[in-house]
Design a protein around this motif. Structure first.
Motif, mmCIF file in Angstrom:
data_model
loop_
_atom_site.group_PDB
_atom_site.id
_atom_site.type_symbol
_atom_site.label_atom_id
_atom_site.label_comp_id
_atom_site.label_asym_id
_atom_site.label_seq_id
_atom_site.Cartn_x
_atom_site.Cartn_y
_atom_site.Cartn_z
ATOM 1 N N ILE A 9 -1.058 -11.530 -1.427
ATOM 2 C CA ILE A 9 -2.345 -12.242 -1.441
ATOM 3 C C ILE A 9 -2.651 -12.794 -0.053
ATOM 4 O O ILE A 9 -3.790 -12.700 0.433
ATOM 5 N N VAL A 10 -1.648 -13.342 0.606
ATOM 6 C CA VAL A 10 -1.842 -13.845 1.979
ATOM 7 C C VAL A 10 -2.216 -12.695 2.910
ATOM 8 O O VAL A 10 -3.130 -12.823 3.738
ATOM 9 N N ALA A 11 -1.530 -11.552 2.780
ATOM 10 C CA ALA A 11 -1.845 -10.386 3.623
ATOM 11 C C ALA A 11 -3.284 -9.936 3.394
ATOM 12 O O ALA A 11 -4.000 -9.628 4.350
ATOM 13 N N ALA A 12 -3.722 -9.915 2.138
ATOM 14 C CA ALA A 12 -5.101 -9.520 1.829
ATOM 15 C C ALA A 12 -6.090 -10.502 2.454
ATOM 16 O O ALA A 12 -7.085 -10.087 3.071
ATOM 17 N N ALA A 13 -5.810 -11.790 2.317
ATOM 18 C CA ALA A 13 -6.717 -12.809 2.862
ATOM 19 C C ALA A 13 -6.781 -12.737 4.386
ATOM 20 O O ALA A 13 -7.874 -12.811 4.971
ATOM 21 N N VAL A 14 -5.630 -12.580 5.043
ATOM 22 C CA VAL A 14 -5.602 -12.500 6.505
ATOM 23 C C VAL A 14 -6.363 -11.258 6.983
ATOM 24 O O VAL A 14 -7.175 -11.335 7.909
ATOM 25 N N ALA A 15 -6.109 -10.112 6.341
ATOM 26 C CA ALA A 15 -6.814 -8.883 6.731
ATOM 27 C C ALA A 15 -8.314 -9.046 6.559
ATOM 28 O O ALA A 15 -9.096 -8.669 7.442
ATOM 29 N N LYS A 74 -14.791 1.825 -5.395
ATOM 30 C CA LYS A 74 -13.961 0.925 -4.593
ATOM 31 C C LYS A 74 -13.542 -0.295 -5.409
ATOM 32 O O LYS A 74 -12.393 -0.738 -5.327
ATOM 33 N N ALA A 75 -14.448 -0.830 -6.229
ATOM 34 C CA ALA A 75 -14.110 -1.991 -7.058
ATOM 35 C C ALA A 75 -13.002 -1.653 -8.047
ATOM 36 O O ALA A 75 -12.056 -2.432 -8.235
ATOM 37 N N VAL A 76 -13.098 -0.486 -8.668
ATOM 38 C CA VAL A 76 -12.050 -0.048 -9.602
ATOM 39 C C VAL A 76 -10.728 0.125 -8.858
ATOM 40 O O VAL A 76 -9.672 -0.307 -9.338
ATOM 41 N N ALA A 77 -10.775 0.731 -7.677
ATOM 42 C CA ALA A 77 -9.556 0.944 -6.887
ATOM 43 C C ALA A 77 -8.908 -0.397 -6.514
ATOM 44 O O ALA A 77 -7.683 -0.535 -6.574
ATOM 45 N N GLY A 103 -8.456 -4.908 3.391
ATOM 46 C CA GLY A 103 -9.287 -3.969 4.156
ATOM 47 C C GLY A 103 -10.400 -3.377 3.315
ATOM 48 O O GLY A 103 -11.545 -3.253 3.767
ATOM 49 N N ALA A 104 -10.085 -3.016 2.077
ATOM 50 C CA ALA A 104 -11.103 -2.444 1.191
ATOM 51 C C ALA A 104 -12.203 -3.455 0.886
ATOM 52 O O ALA A 104 -13.392 -3.109 0.886
ATOM 53 N N ILE A 105 -11.819 -4.701 0.654
ATOM 54 C CA ILE A 105 -12.826 -5.736 0.387
ATOM 55 C C ILE A 105 -13.677 -5.971 1.638
ATOM 56 O O ILE A 105 -14.898 -6.126 1.547
ATOM 57 N N GLY A 106 -13.038 -5.984 2.818
ATOM 58 C CA GLY A 106 -13.797 -6.181 4.061
ATOM 59 C C GLY A 106 -14.849 -5.108 4.259
ATOM 60 O O GLY A 106 -16.006 -5.404 4.599
ATOM 61 N N ASN A 107 -14.491 -3.856 4.038
ATOM 62 C CA ASN A 107 -15.469 -2.775 4.182
ATOM 63 C C ASN A 107 -16.514 -2.811 3.075
ATOM 64 O O ASN A 107 -17.677 -2.461 3.303
ATOM 65 N N ASP A 141 -10.000 -0.962 8.526
ATOM 66 C CA ASP A 141 -9.394 0.375 8.531
ATOM 67 C C ASP A 141 -7.950 0.311 9.014
ATOM 68 O O ASP A 141 -7.062 0.964 8.452
ATOM 69 N N ALA A 142 -7.716 -0.478 10.061
ATOM 70 C CA ALA A 142 -6.355 -0.614 10.587
ATOM 71 C C ALA A 142 -5.436 -1.256 9.545
ATOM 72 O O ALA A 142 -4.285 -0.828 9.380
ATOM 73 N N ALA A 143 -5.929 -2.266 8.828
ATOM 74 C CA ALA A 143 -5.129 -2.911 7.781
ATOM 75 C C ALA A 143 -4.777 -1.911 6.684
ATOM 76 O O ALA A 143 -3.649 -1.898 6.179
#
Length: 165
Positions: A9-15, A74-77, A103-107, A141-143
């Protein structure tokens, strides 16, 4: 909540935060649209590219319906990846999944906000007078790439992989 899941969760938030902050800064403070391509190093430029497609610009001419379908997919993924992350027991896997989710949420935020993903990083090399360029990408993308690499590492060298016959 287990410790590895918290790390995911922290990794997702930071990305997500780094991705969105970099894009907002480049668009509204640095004003990359007005500046055009900016050479940072002999092998790296900042450029503005609006990616209306998915990876490498695929499906870029699908229009609003295609965009809606891509966002739904993307939401399902993201939900599937979050379930996988919640069930994961290794740090590499949960951090990798968190990076992919962030990364997916950011895009996805870009697609909802602008109708396209903001890409800005361009690596290139000049060899024998000819310039070779990589695809323009962003921190989301990098994340995602680092997250996939972490999943591969975990599947090949993690505790479960070592025990497998």
């Amino acid at each position: 909540m287990t410790s590895p899941v918290r790390l995911g969760i922290v990794a997702a938030a930071v990305a997500l935060v780094l991705d969105q902050a970099s894009k907002l800064w480049l668009l509204y403070v640095f004003d990359i649209a007005r500046r055009g391509a900016v050479r940072v190093t002999p092998f790296f430029d900042l450029v503005l590219a609006w990616n209306t497609g998915i990876s490498y610009g695929w499906f870029s001419d699908q229009g609003p319906v295609g965009q809606a379908i891509m966002l739904a997919f993307k939401a399902v993924a993201i939900v599937v990846l979050a379930i996988w992350m919640a069930r994961s027991t290794t740090r590499f896997a949960t951090i990798g999944l968190g990076l992919i989710i962030g990364g997916a949420i950011g895009n996805a935020i870009d697609r909802l906000s602008y109708g396209a993903v903001v890409d800005f990083a361009l690596f290139h090399a000049e060899i024998a007078g000819k310039t070779y360029s990589w695809y323009v990408f962003n921190l989301a993308d990098a994340a995602i790439v680092v997250g996939v690499a972490a999943l591969l590492y975990d599947s090949l060298f993690g505790a479960h992989a070592v025990k497998a016959p």
